[in-house]
Motif scaffolding. Structure first.
Motif, mmCIF file in Angstrom:
data_model
loop_
_atom_site.group_PDB
_atom_site.id
_atom_site.type_symbol
_atom_site.label_atom_id
_atom_site.label_comp_id
_atom_site.label_asym_id
_atom_site.label_seq_id
_atom_site.Cartn_x
_atom_site.Cartn_y
_atom_site.Cartn_z
ATOM 1 N N PRO A 154 50.800 24.189 -0.730
ATOM 2 C CA PRO A 154 50.127 23.175 -1.552
ATOM 3 C C PRO A 154 49.724 21.951 -0.740
ATOM 4 O O PRO A 154 50.313 21.635 0.291
ATOM 5 C CB PRO A 154 51.188 22.816 -2.593
ATOM 6 C CG PRO A 154 52.482 23.125 -1.923
ATOM 7 C CD PRO A 154 52.222 24.322 -1.056
ATOM 8 N N GLU A 155 48.687 21.266 -1.218
ATOM 9 C CA GLU A 155 48.199 20.056 -0.579
ATOM 10 C C GLU A 155 48.527 18.864 -1.484
ATOM 11 O O GLU A 155 48.380 18.934 -2.700
ATOM 12 C CB GLU A 155 46.696 20.144 -0.338
ATOM 13 C CG GLU A 155 46.141 19.010 0.512
ATOM 14 C CD GLU A 155 44.681 19.224 0.876
ATOM 15 O OE1 GLU A 155 44.388 19.412 2.065
ATOM 16 O OE2 GLU A 155 43.846 19.222 -0.048
ATOM 17 N N ALA A 156 48.989 17.778 -0.875
ATOM 18 C CA ALA A 156 49.327 16.568 -1.623
ATOM 19 C C ALA A 156 48.331 15.470 -1.274
ATOM 20 O O ALA A 156 47.674 15.500 -0.234
ATOM 21 C CB ALA A 156 50.745 16.125 -1.288
ATOM 22 N N GLU A 157 48.209 14.479 -2.147
ATOM 23 C CA GLU A 157 47.302 13.366 -1.874
ATOM 24 C C GLU A 157 47.886 12.069 -2.399
ATOM 25 O O GLU A 157 48.695 12.050 -3.326
ATOM 26 C CB GLU A 157 45.936 13.609 -2.507
ATOM 27 C CG GLU A 157 45.951 13.705 -4.018
ATOM 28 C CD GLU A 157 44.574 13.948 -4.592
ATOM 29 O OE1 GLU A 157 44.260 13.340 -5.632
ATOM 30 O OE2 GLU A 157 43.822 14.745 -4.000
ATOM 31 N N GLN A 158 47.466 10.977 -1.772
ATOM 32 C CA GLN A 158 47.921 9.660 -2.195
ATOM 33 C C GLN A 158 46.893 8.619 -1.754
ATOM 34 O O GLN A 158 46.255 8.775 -0.718
ATOM 35 C CB GLN A 158 49.297 9.341 -1.594
ATOM 36 C CG GLN A 158 49.925 8.070 -2.111
ATOM 37 C CD GLN A 158 51.436 8.114 -2.033
ATOM 38 O OE1 GLN A 158 52.116 8.252 -3.044
ATOM 39 N NE2 GLN A 158 51.986 8.004 -0.826
ATOM 40 N N THR A 159 46.741 7.566 -2.539
ATOM 41 C CA THR A 159 45.814 6.482 -2.221
ATOM 42 C C THR A 159 46.579 5.335 -1.573
ATOM 43 O O THR A 159 47.648 4.937 -2.049
ATOM 44 C CB THR A 159 45.098 5.984 -3.482
ATOM 45 O OG1 THR A 159 44.369 7.079 -4.068
ATOM 46 C CG2 THR A 159 44.126 4.859 -3.161
ATOM 47 N N TYR A 160 46.013 4.789 -0.487
ATOM 48 C CA TYR A 160 46.671 3.733 0.279
ATOM 49 C C TYR A 160 45.776 2.505 0.395
ATOM 50 O O TYR A 160 44.557 2.630 0.550
ATOM 51 C CB TYR A 160 47.001 4.223 1.694
ATOM 52 C CG TYR A 160 47.923 5.414 1.739
ATOM 53 C CD1 TYR A 160 49.300 5.248 1.855
ATOM 54 C CD2 TYR A 160 47.424 6.713 1.653
ATOM 55 C CE1 TYR A 160 50.153 6.343 1.902
ATOM 56 C CE2 TYR A 160 48.276 7.813 1.690
ATOM 57 C CZ TYR A 160 49.636 7.617 1.808
ATOM 58 O OH TYR A 160 50.477 8.699 1.836
ATOM 59 N N GLN A 161 46.391 1.339 0.366
ATOM 60 C CA GLN A 161 45.693 0.085 0.641
ATOM 61 C C GLN A 161 45.772 -0.183 2.140
ATOM 62 O O GLN A 161 46.852 -0.148 2.733
ATOM 63 C CB GLN A 161 46.358 -1.074 -0.103
ATOM 64 C CG GLN A 161 45.818 -2.450 0.243
ATOM 65 C CD GLN A 161 44.467 -2.724 -0.390
ATOM 66 O OE1 GLN A 161 44.266 -2.427 -1.560
ATOM 67 N NE2 GLN A 161 43.548 -3.279 0.372
ATOM 68 N N VAL A 162 44.623 -0.447 2.782
ATOM 69 C CA VAL A 162 44.612 -0.779 4.209
ATOM 70 C C VAL A 162 45.090 -2.216 4.370
ATOM 71 O O VAL A 162 44.530 -3.138 3.770
ATOM 72 C CB VAL A 162 43.206 -0.618 4.809
ATOM 73 C CG1 VAL A 162 43.205 -1.037 6.281
ATOM 74 C CG2 VAL A 162 42.718 0.821 4.668
ATOM 75 N N ILE A 163 46.134 -2.416 5.183
ATOM 76 C CA ILE A 163 46.670 -3.771 5.374
ATOM 77 C C ILE A 163 46.568 -4.252 6.815
ATOM 78 O O ILE A 163 46.849 -5.422 7.097
ATOM 79 C CB ILE A 163 48.134 -3.871 4.912
ATOM 80 C CG1 ILE A 163 49.028 -2.948 5.758
ATOM 81 C CG2 ILE A 163 48.268 -3.570 3.429
ATOM 82 C CD1 ILE A 163 50.512 -3.219 5.574
ATOM 83 N N GLY A 164 46.167 -3.368 7.741
ATOM 84 C CA GLY A 164 46.116 -3.795 9.133
ATOM 85 C C GLY A 164 45.322 -2.858 10.016
ATOM 86 O O GLY A 164 45.032 -1.725 9.646
ATOM 87 N N VAL A 165 44.975 -3.386 11.196
ATOM 88 C CA VAL A 165 44.297 -2.617 12.249
ATOM 89 C C VAL A 165 45.004 -2.932 13.561
ATOM 90 O O VAL A 165 45.282 -4.100 13.867
ATOM 91 C CB VAL A 165 42.810 -2.995 12.363
ATOM 92 C CG1 VAL A 165 42.146 -2.230 13.509
ATOM 93 C CG2 VAL A 165 42.076 -2.742 11.051
ATOM 94 N N LEU A 166 45.305 -1.900 14.348
ATOM 95 C CA LEU A 166 45.964 -2.095 15.634
ATOM 96 C C LEU A 166 44.934 -2.265 16.746
ATOM 97 O O LEU A 166 43.796 -1.824 16.623
ATOM 98 C CB LEU A 166 46.882 -0.914 15.940
ATOM 99 C CG LEU A 166 48.025 -0.672 14.948
ATOM 100 C CD1 LEU A 166 48.990 0.367 15.508
ATOM 101 C CD2 LEU A 166 48.765 -1.948 14.604
ATOM 102 N N PRO A 167 45.302 -2.914 17.849
ATOM 103 C CA PRO A 167 44.349 -3.122 18.956
ATOM 104 C C PRO A 167 44.021 -1.816 19.675
ATOM 105 O O PRO A 167 44.738 -0.813 19.536
ATOM 106 C CB PRO A 167 45.093 -4.099 19.872
ATOM 107 C CG PRO A 167 46.526 -3.935 19.534
ATOM 108 C CD PRO A 167 46.592 -3.570 18.085
#
Length: 209
Positions: free
Chosen positions: A165-178
């Motif tokens: 089975p495949e799972a899914e979830q929605t995420y809020q982007v809070i950062g970007v790495l260098p």
């Protein structure tokens, strides 16, 4: 699954689990990009004389809270998943990291790192992007921190089985790495996710509720 665990501040010996935890890779000679300021970083795992195995989350948490010779401990697992946004899909390599990972020193270019609260059971799912993914999929936009992304995939231990089975979830982007931070043990990580938020969904192969 590709797994490894990093520990900072290790002294002469661990206070717990010394009977079966083997120190197997000291990063003193070649500091990993993003961890240059931590000259005391090592990785640990189970070793039976022939093979290395990942440390359990329970053991890792005990090291983090009980070992007086360890400053901070964090676990890392790599998983291949799919990012969906604006009607397009892209395969991404994700790093699932446990609470305390950003205590080890990886810098953040935009936004903020995961806090320990982000790893709690009641926390909203959050994600941090690599610089390369930010440029490739989001055009390097400053407003990326207001984006939400859908990430789906299979349990990495059963990914090769077509009927898993495949799972899914929605995420809020809070950062970007260098740009120089490209992954702890892999050079091509696209997204960092809190392990404690992802595994209850991905590990069981079920959609998020």
């Amino acid at each position: 699954a590709s797994s490894a665990f990093a520990v900072v501040g290790l002294a002469a010996a661990l206070a717990i689990e010394t009977a079966f935890i083997s120190l197997w890779n000291v990063l003193e000679l070649a500091p990993h990009p993003g961890f240059e300021s931590r000259r005391d970083l090592v990785t640990i795992g189970h070793y039976d004389g022939r093979f290395s195995f990942p440390v359990s989350l329970d053991t890792l948490q005990r090291i983090d809270t009980e070992a007086s010779t360890v400053e901070s401990a964090a676990g890392v697992m790599t998983a291949t998943q799919t990012l969906d946004r604006e009607g397009r899909s892209a395969e991404v390599t994700t790093e699932l990291v446990t609470s305390g990972y950003f205590d080890l020193g990886p810098p953040v270019l935009r936004g903020r790192p995961f806090s320990r609260a982000d790893h709690g059971p009641a926390a909203a799912p959050v994600a941090i992007l690599s610089y390369a993914l930010w440029q490739r999929e989001f055009g390097g936009r400053d407003d990326v921190l207001r984006e939400t992304v859908l990430i789906r995939g299979k349990n990495p231990m059963f990914r090769s089985f077509s009927d898993s089975p495949e799972a899914e979830q929605t995420y809020q982007v809070i950062g970007v790495l260098p740009p120089r931070v490209r992954g702890t043990f892999s050079a091509d990580i696209d997204v960092w996710l809190p392990f404690e938020q992802v595994w209850p969904v991905l590990g069981e192969g079920r959609p998020a509720s």
